[in-house]
Design a protein around this motif. Structure first.
Motif, PDB file in Angstrom:
ATOM      1  N   ASN A  87      -8.244  -3.761   7.035  1.00 49.62           N
ATOM      2  CA  ASN A  87      -8.678  -3.666   5.633  1.00 49.62           C
ATOM      3  C   ASN A  87      -7.514  -3.296   4.726  1.00 49.62           C
ATOM      4  O   ASN A  87      -7.446  -3.739   3.575  1.00 49.62           O
ATOM      5  CB  ASN A  87      -9.805  -2.643   5.490  1.00 49.62           C
ATOM      6  CG  ASN A  87     -11.128  -3.160   6.017  1.00 49.62           C
ATOM      7  OD1 ASN A  87     -11.356  -4.363   6.075  1.00 49.62           O
ATOM      8  ND2 ASN A  87     -12.008  -2.254   6.411  1.00 49.62           N
ATOM      9  N   ALA A  88      -6.597  -2.472   5.233  1.00 52.32           N
ATOM     10  CA  ALA A  88      -5.429  -2.092   4.435  1.00 52.32           C
ATOM     11  C   ALA A  88      -4.587  -3.324   4.100  1.00 52.32           C
ATOM     12  O   ALA A  88      -4.117  -3.480   2.967  1.00 52.32           O
ATOM     13  CB  ALA A  88      -4.597  -1.062   5.190  1.00 52.32           C
ATOM     14  N   PHE A  89      -4.399  -4.210   5.067  1.00 53.57           N
ATOM     15  CA  PHE A  89      -3.638  -5.438   4.809  1.00 53.57           C
ATOM     16  C   PHE A  89      -4.425  -6.386   3.912  1.00 53.57           C
ATOM     17  O   PHE A  89      -3.844  -7.053   3.051  1.00 53.57           O
ATOM     18  CB  PHE A  89      -3.286  -6.128   6.128  1.00 53.57           C
ATOM     19  CG  PHE A  89      -2.146  -5.486   6.858  1.00 53.57           C
ATOM     20  CD1 PHE A  89      -0.832  -5.745   6.499  1.00 53.57           C
ATOM     21  CD2 PHE A  89      -2.379  -4.618   7.916  1.00 53.57           C
ATOM     22  CE1 PHE A  89       0.226  -5.156   7.180  1.00 53.57           C
ATOM     23  CE2 PHE A  89      -1.333  -4.012   8.589  1.00 53.57           C
ATOM     24  CZ  PHE A  89      -0.023  -4.282   8.227  1.00 53.57           C
ATOM     25  N   ASN A  90      -5.741  -6.453   4.097  1.00 58.06           N
ATOM     26  CA  ASN A  90      -6.565  -7.339   3.271  1.00 58.06           C
ATOM     27  C   ASN A  90      -6.572  -6.920   1.807  1.00 58.06           C
ATOM     28  O   ASN A  90      -6.789  -7.756   0.918  1.00 58.06           O
ATOM     29  CB  ASN A  90      -8.000  -7.373   3.799  1.00 58.06           C
ATOM     30  CG  ASN A  90      -8.110  -8.044   5.162  1.00 58.06           C
ATOM     31  OD1 ASN A  90      -7.262  -8.864   5.530  1.00 58.06           O
ATOM     32  ND2 ASN A  90      -9.131  -7.696   5.927  1.00 58.06           N
ATOM     33  N   ASN A  91      -6.340  -5.635   1.541  1.00 60.05           N
ATOM     34  CA  ASN A  91      -6.347  -5.144   0.165  1.00 60.05           C
ATOM     35  C   ASN A  91      -5.029  -5.379  -0.554  1.00 60.05           C
ATOM     36  O   ASN A  91      -4.920  -5.088  -1.758  1.00 60.05           O
ATOM     37  CB  ASN A  91      -6.681  -3.643   0.141  1.00 60.05           C
ATOM     38  CG  ASN A  91      -8.134  -3.369   0.499  1.00 60.05           C
ATOM     39  OD1 ASN A  91      -9.014  -4.195   0.283  1.00 60.05           O
ATOM     40  ND2 ASN A  91      -8.404  -2.198   1.072  1.00 60.05           N
ATOM     41  N   LEU A  92      -4.030  -5.889   0.150  1.00 62.53           N
ATOM     42  CA  LEU A  92      -2.769  -6.218  -0.499  1.00 62.53           C
ATOM     43  C   LEU A  92      -2.910  -7.470  -1.353  1.00 62.53           C
ATOM     44  O   LEU A  92      -3.787  -8.305  -1.125  1.00 62.53           O
ATOM     45  CB  LEU A  92      -1.675  -6.449   0.546  1.00 62.53           C
ATOM     46  CG  LEU A  92      -1.203  -5.235   1.355  1.00 62.53           C
ATOM     47  CD1 LEU A  92      -0.199  -5.696   2.419  1.00 62.53           C
ATOM     48  CD2 LEU A  92      -0.574  -4.184   0.457  1.00 62.53           C
ATOM     49  N   LYS A  93      -2.035  -7.600  -2.322  1.00 64.66           N
ATOM     50  CA  LYS A  93      -2.010  -8.807  -3.146  1.00 64.66           C
ATOM     51  C   LYS A  93      -1.706 -10.009  -2.258  1.00 64.66           C
ATOM     52  O   LYS A  93      -0.902  -9.930  -1.319  1.00 64.66           O
ATOM     53  CB  LYS A  93      -0.941  -8.662  -4.232  1.00 64.66           C
ATOM     54  CG  LYS A  93      -0.847  -9.852  -5.172  1.00 64.66           C
ATOM     55  CD  LYS A  93       0.249  -9.611  -6.211  1.00 64.66           C
ATOM     56  CE  LYS A  93       0.397 -10.826  -7.117  1.00 64.66           C
ATOM     57  NZ  LYS A  93       1.491 -10.615  -8.123  1.00 64.66           N
ATOM     58  N   ALA A  94      -2.357 -11.120  -2.528  1.00 62.75           N
ATOM     59  CA  ALA A  94      -2.179 -12.323  -1.708  1.00 62.75           C
ATOM     60  C   ALA A  94      -0.700 -12.711  -1.644  1.00 62.75           C
ATOM     61  O   ALA A  94      -0.013 -12.758  -2.666  1.00 62.75           O
ATOM     62  CB  ALA A  94      -3.008 -13.475  -2.285  1.00 62.75           C
ATOM     63  N   GLY A  95      -0.222 -12.985  -0.433  1.00 66.94           N
ATOM     64  CA  GLY A  95       1.163 -13.411  -0.233  1.00 66.94           C
ATOM     65  C   GLY A  95       2.148 -12.282  -0.081  1.00 66.94           C
ATOM     66  O   GLY A  95       3.347 -12.544   0.098  1.00 66.94           O
ATOM     67  N   THR A  96       1.679 -11.035  -0.124  1.00 70.04           N
ATOM     68  CA  THR A  96       2.609  -9.895  -0.050  1.00 70.04           C
ATOM     69  C   THR A  96       3.433  -9.920   1.230  1.00 70.04           C
ATOM     70  O   THR A  96       4.652  -9.711   1.198  1.00 70.04           O
ATOM     71  CB  THR A  96       1.828  -8.572  -0.146  1.00 70.04           C
ATOM     72  OG1 THR A  96       1.159  -8.501  -1.404  1.00 70.04           O
ATOM     73  CG2 THR A  96       2.765  -7.381  -0.017  1.00 70.04           C
ATOM     74  N   ILE A  97       2.785 -10.171   2.361  1.00 68.81           N
ATOM     75  CA  ILE A  97       3.502 -10.177   3.646  1.00 68.81           C
ATOM     76  C   ILE A  97       4.214 -11.506   3.878  1.00 68.81           C
ATOM     77  O   ILE A  97       5.373 -11.533   4.304  1.00 68.81           O
ATOM     78  CB  ILE A  97       2.533  -9.879   4.806  1.00 68.81           C
ATOM     79  CG1 ILE A  97       1.828  -8.537   4.581  1.00 68.81           C
ATOM     80  CG2 ILE A  97       3.289  -9.872   6.138  1.00 68.81           C
ATOM     81  CD1 ILE A  97       2.742  -7.349   4.487  1.00 68.81           C
ATOM     82  N   ASN A  98       3.551 -12.606   3.578  1.00 69.71           N
ATOM     83  CA  ASN A  98       4.138 -13.925   3.843  1.00 69.71           C
ATOM     84  C   ASN A  98       5.354 -14.203   2.971  1.00 69.71           C
ATOM     85  O   ASN A  98       6.202 -15.028   3.331  1.00 69.71           O
ATOM     86  CB  ASN A  98       3.091 -15.021   3.641  1.00 69.71           C
ATOM     87  CG  ASN A  98       1.985 -14.973   4.675  1.00 69.71           C
ATOM     88  OD1 ASN A  98       2.195 -14.487   5.791  1.00 69.71           O
ATOM     89  ND2 ASN A  98       0.797 -15.452   4.323  1.00 69.71           N
ATOM     90  N   ASP A  99       5.440 -13.560   1.806  1.00 69.89           N
ATOM     91  CA  ASP A  99       6.585 -13.782   0.925  1.00 69.89           C
ATOM     92  C   ASP A  99       7.829 -13.023   1.388  1.00 69.89           C
ATOM     93  O   ASP A  99       8.921 -13.229   0.838  1.00 69.89           O
ATOM     94  CB  ASP A  99       6.245 -13.357  -0.511  1.00 69.89           C
ATOM     95  CG  ASP A  99       5.256 -14.315  -1.177  1.00 69.89           C
ATOM     96  OD1 ASP A  99       5.083 -15.434  -0.655  1.00 69.89           O
ATOM     97  OD2 ASP A  99       4.653 -13.934  -2.198  1.00 69.89           O
ATOM     98  N   LEU A 100       7.686 -12.155   2.376  1.00 69.70           N
ATOM     99  CA  LEU A 100       8.829 -11.418   2.895  1.00 69.70           C
ATOM    100  C   LEU A 100       9.611 -12.269   3.890  1.00 69.70           C
ATOM    101  O   LEU A 100       9.034 -13.090   4.607  1.00 69.70           O
ATOM    102  CB  LEU A 100       8.368 -10.126   3.591  1.00 69.70           C
ATOM    103  CG  LEU A 100       7.655  -9.079   2.727  1.00 69.70           C
ATOM    104  CD1 LEU A 100       7.198  -7.920   3.618  1.00 69.70           C
ATOM    105  CD2 LEU A 100       8.548  -8.568   1.616  1.00 69.70           C
TER     106      LEU A 100
END
Length: 249
Positions: A87-100
């Motif tokens: 849930n913590a990851f799901n609450n991030l803005k879309a693309g937050t992890i993939n843009d890294l």
């Protein structure tokens, strides 16, 4: 004689029983020694508790899981892991992890790991900021701050603050704590300093002009009215001379 033979027989019987008992104990195998504990499996601990599939995937794809397990087997300091829930990851803005980038994903995962074993009580006594496994990469600080009192401990990255809610494991050499927010380091997610704007081009004054402009605005010699006046005067002189010659003749 019969009275004295009875105690002798009893003594002999007791000696035989004692020898038999000692022989039996000698032949009985001793209980096996307890096996040494096996290596700590971080992803196994998270998988057993559920709701950490995204963090497990990042630990695996960045090879940080192998690094943690190897370090646990060779370090005397132990380690502490803060595991964000799905849930913590799901609450991030879309693309937050993939843009890294891959390197930035490694830094993000390492930011959730302390290179020392801490109980919750220990975390209230640390000197902030506490360095993480990401500290020193690219010259960044990558530190975490801990505050709280009693049984409540909060962790802050400078961008995100959350409470440590659940101890999934708190046995040396590894402590694993659940957090309900992804800890975002300022080194990756902080506000970037604005770049300096380019200097505007230099403007010339309205009344000024360059030498080339002045030269271009001036008429070429012989092409203006001065040249025409010179031609007229020359014709007048020639005509007057011819007239005088005719009179003299």
């Amino acid at each position: 004689m019969a009275a004295t033979s009875v105690p002798i027989c009893l003594t002999t019987l007791l000696l035989l029983l004692l020898l038999l008992s000692l022989n039996t104990q000698a032949q009985t195998p001793s209980a096996p020694a307890p096996a040494p504990p096996g290596p700590v499996n971080l992803t196994g601990i998270l998988d057993k508790n559920g709701q950490f599939t995204t963090f497990i995937r990042l630990l695996t794809s960045t090879q940080v899981a192998n690094q943690v397990e190897n370090q646990l087997n060779s370090s005397t300091e132990g380690m502490t892991v803060f595991a964000p829930t799905d849930n913590a990851f799901n609450n991030l803005k879309a693309g937050t992890i993939n843009d890294l980038t891959i390197q930035q994903q490694v830094q993000l995962v390492l930011y959730h790991i302390l290179p020392k074993f801490y109980t919750l009580n220990n975390l209230l006594l640390v000197s902030n900021p506490v360095r993480t496994q990401a500290t020193g990469q690219d010259g960044g600080v990558f530190g975490l701050n801990f505050t709280g009192q009693g049984n409540q401990v909060n962790v802050s990255s400078g961008i995100v603050e959350t409470q440590i809610n659940n101890a999934l494991r708190q046995d040396f050499p590894l402590a694993v704590y659940q957090v309900d927010k992804v800890l975002l380091p300022e080194e990756l997610f902080g506000v970037k300093a604005p770049t300096a704007a380019p200097a505007p081009p230099t403007k010339t004054s309205s009344g000024g002009s360059t030498n080339s402009t002045v030269a271009a605005s001036q008429p070429a010699p012989g092409n203006g009215s001065g040249g025409r006046n010179s031609n007229v005067a020359l014709g007048f002189v020639l005509g007057l001379g011819l007239a005088c010659m005719g009179v003299l003749s």
